[in-house]
Write an enzyme that holds these catalytic residues in place. Structure first.
Site, PDB file in Angstrom:
ATOM      1  N   TYR A  81      40.263 101.506  16.197  1.00  0.00           N
ATOM      2  CA  TYR A  81      40.452 102.270  15.111  1.00  0.00           C
ATOM      3  C   TYR A  81      41.455 103.653  15.532  1.00  0.00           C
ATOM      4  O   TYR A  81      42.555 104.254  14.826  1.00  0.00           O
ATOM      5  CB  TYR A  81      39.263 102.493  14.029  1.00  0.00           C
ATOM      6  CG  TYR A  81      39.619 104.173  13.883  1.00  0.00           C
ATOM      7  CD1 TYR A  81      40.165 103.069  12.361  1.00  0.00           C
ATOM      8  CD2 TYR A  81      38.591 105.201  13.182  1.00  0.00           C
ATOM      9  CE1 TYR A  81      40.030 104.024  11.503  1.00  0.00           C
ATOM     10  CE2 TYR A  81      39.165 106.616  12.487  1.00  0.00           C
ATOM     11  CZ  TYR A  81      39.157 106.049  11.216  1.00  0.00           C
ATOM     12  OH  TYR A  81      39.257 106.611   9.733  1.00  0.00           O
ATOM     13  N   ARG A  88      28.304 117.177  13.421  1.00  0.00           N
ATOM     14  CA  ARG A  88      29.421 116.505  12.868  1.00  0.00           C
ATOM     15  C   ARG A  88      29.190 117.701  11.586  1.00  0.00           C
ATOM     16  O   ARG A  88      29.000 118.073  11.411  1.00  0.00           O
ATOM     17  CB  ARG A  88      29.213 114.921  11.678  1.00  0.00           C
ATOM     18  CG  ARG A  88      29.260 114.112  12.826  1.00  0.00           C
ATOM     19  CD  ARG A  88      30.943 113.108  13.728  1.00  0.00           C
ATOM     20  NE  ARG A  88      30.468 112.056  13.848  1.00  0.00           N
ATOM     21  CZ  ARG A  88      30.874 112.058  15.883  1.00  0.00           C
ATOM     22  NH1 ARG A  88      29.644 113.448  15.844  1.00  0.00           N
ATOM     23  NH2 ARG A  88      30.213 110.853  15.834  1.00  0.00           N
ATOM     24  N   GLY A 120      20.407 108.024  19.567  1.00  0.00           N
ATOM     25  CA  GLY A 120      21.009 109.382  20.408  1.00  0.00           C
ATOM     26  C   GLY A 120      19.088 109.904  19.946  1.00  0.00           C
ATOM     27  O   GLY A 120      18.007 109.645  19.165  1.00  0.00           O
ATOM     28  N   VAL A 156      27.041 107.717   8.630  1.00  0.00           N
ATOM     29  CA  VAL A 156      25.205 108.458   8.821  1.00  0.00           C
ATOM     30  C   VAL A 156      25.475 108.590   7.223  1.00  0.00           C
ATOM     31  O   VAL A 156      23.862 108.566   7.043  1.00  0.00           O
ATOM     32  CB  VAL A 156      25.650 109.911   8.973  1.00  0.00           C
ATOM     33  CG1 VAL A 156      26.653 110.480   8.910  1.00  0.00           C
ATOM     34  CG2 VAL A 156      23.990 109.928   9.575  1.00  0.00           C
TER      35      VAL A 156
END
Ligand code: NAD
Ligand code: UDP
Length: 331
Positions: free
Chosen positions: A156, A222, A216, A198
């Site tokens: 990507y 973000r 994690g 997400v």
């Protein structure tokens, strides 16, 4: 003065092609272009997109859908092509890395070929992923990035980087009006329920009463932009006389993934627990756009705050969830 005939009006409409039109962002862009009075051809190979996203557009006589893979030649009349064809969720783009990389690179190449012939403008959906796991924070357009060229995200990231190179050279060599928009994490209605990113993951999980999968410790950050704000920014950049350099587009308000999970639980009223999962390799630790350039260019400012945007997204996802999946209220 005689009234303008419907035929003359029709001919005076500008025309746009949106590739990736059945996807999340592409479909919102189609709606905006139709509202602005364009004739729009939406193309898509339906890899991750859904024709249901084009339901409203499909009722507009100025819209036409054309099933097409952006890696194949395209030759249609248009004033502008918005290139939004590419799987964008890591879960999707890593399923078939070859398809992802070739969609970015061959897709850009095909559209350059068409732009040379048809003399149309290209507005390309690039991404914050060109910065990789950024060593500069917030990310400015002048930062060249930190991408692992052989990692899981490379198909990507490197595909998008190569497309930027291709389009920039097409501008330099052939004078094509190619505009690069580096989009940061965007969310909103019409994200696929199985999208894997997400925001939609957390909302679907919360509404199903399933654990929210935080990768994690959730300290990675973000900055989420509501889709209406993003489309407004794209529209403004498109209207400018010229946009010679790449432009970041997003909302600089930053939060951790753990905090996002907390907000989703609060707004859905869900009693889901948090389930920590291993951190995927090369997952960028911190991401926030520096949007000084787009602010200066076109007075862009994101308007929709996260709480409001999440409420609208939750409402949309709830309405699309299979019947029987109801939010389990907090005890
Ligand atoms: P999406 O997966 O919902 O939409 C992508 C669309 O492209 C889908 O309809 C899919 O079927 C189509 N597509 C994929 N490969 C294709 C091919 N070879 N030929 C034709 N169509 C193809 O993702 P999205 O979030 O709407 O992303 C749209 C664009 O914006 C992508 O180029 C993506 O890289 C870019 N972008 C999005 C975000 C974001 O947060 N949403 C962030 C950065 C960049
Ligand atoms: N993430 C998460 N749980 C999920 C999906 C994603 O914790 O179910 C994390 C992911 O590791 C990343 C962030 O949320 O740190 C954003 O991931 P997404 O796939 O939405 O987009 P990215 O910005 O990584 O391309």
């Amino acid at each position: 003065m005689a009234a303008e005939s419907p035929f003359a009006r029709a001919r005076s409409r500008r025309s746009a092609i949106v590739t990736g039109a059945a996807g999340f962002v592409g479909s919102h862009l189609v709606d905006r272009l139709l509202a602005e009075g364009f004739d729009v051809v939406g193309t898509d190979n339906l890899m991750t997109g859904d024709l249901a996203n084009l339901e409203a557009a499909g009722r507009d006589p100025h819209f036409r859908f054309h099933r097409h893979d952006v890696r194949e030649p395209l030759d249609l009349p248009a004033d502008v092509v918005f290139n939004f064809a590419c799987p964008a969720s890591p879960a999707h783009y890593q399923l078939d890395p070859h398809a992802t990389l070739t969609t970015s690179v061959l897709g850009a190449l095909r559209l350059v070929e068409m732009a040379r012939k048809r003399e149309c403008m290209l507005v390309h959906a690039s991404t914050s992923e060109v910065y990789g796991d950024a060593a500069v924070h917030p990310q400015t357009e002048s930062y060249w990035g930190n991408v692992n060229p052989t990692g899981m995200r490379a198909c990507y990231d490197e595909g998008k980087r190569c497309a930027e190179t291709l389009l920039t050279d097409a501008r330099r060599v052939w004078g094509i009006d190619a505009r690069l928009v580096r989009i940061f994490n965007t969310y909103g209605p019409r994200m696929a329920l199985n999208d894997g990113r997400v925001v939609s993951n957390f909302i679907v999980q919360a509404l199903e009463g399933e654990p929210l999968t935080v990768f994690g410790d959730g300290a990675q950050t973000r900055s989420f932009c509501f889709v209406d704000d993003l489309v407004e920014g794209i529209w403004r950049l498109f209207q400018l006389e010229d946009v010679p350099d790449p432009v970041n587009l997003g909302n600089p308000s930053e939060l951790s993934v753990a905090e996002l999970a907390r907000r989703v639980l609060e707004l859905t009223g869900s009693s889901s627990r948090i389930d920590h999962r291993p951190m995927p390799p090369d997952d960028p630790r911190n991401r926030r756009p520096d949007i000084s350039r787009v602010r200066a260019l076109c007075d862009f400012e994101p308007r929709v705050e996260l709480t409001e945007g999440l409420k609208r997204t939750i409402q949309d996802i709830r309405a699309r969830m299979p019947r029987g999946t109801e939010v389990r209220a907090r005890p």
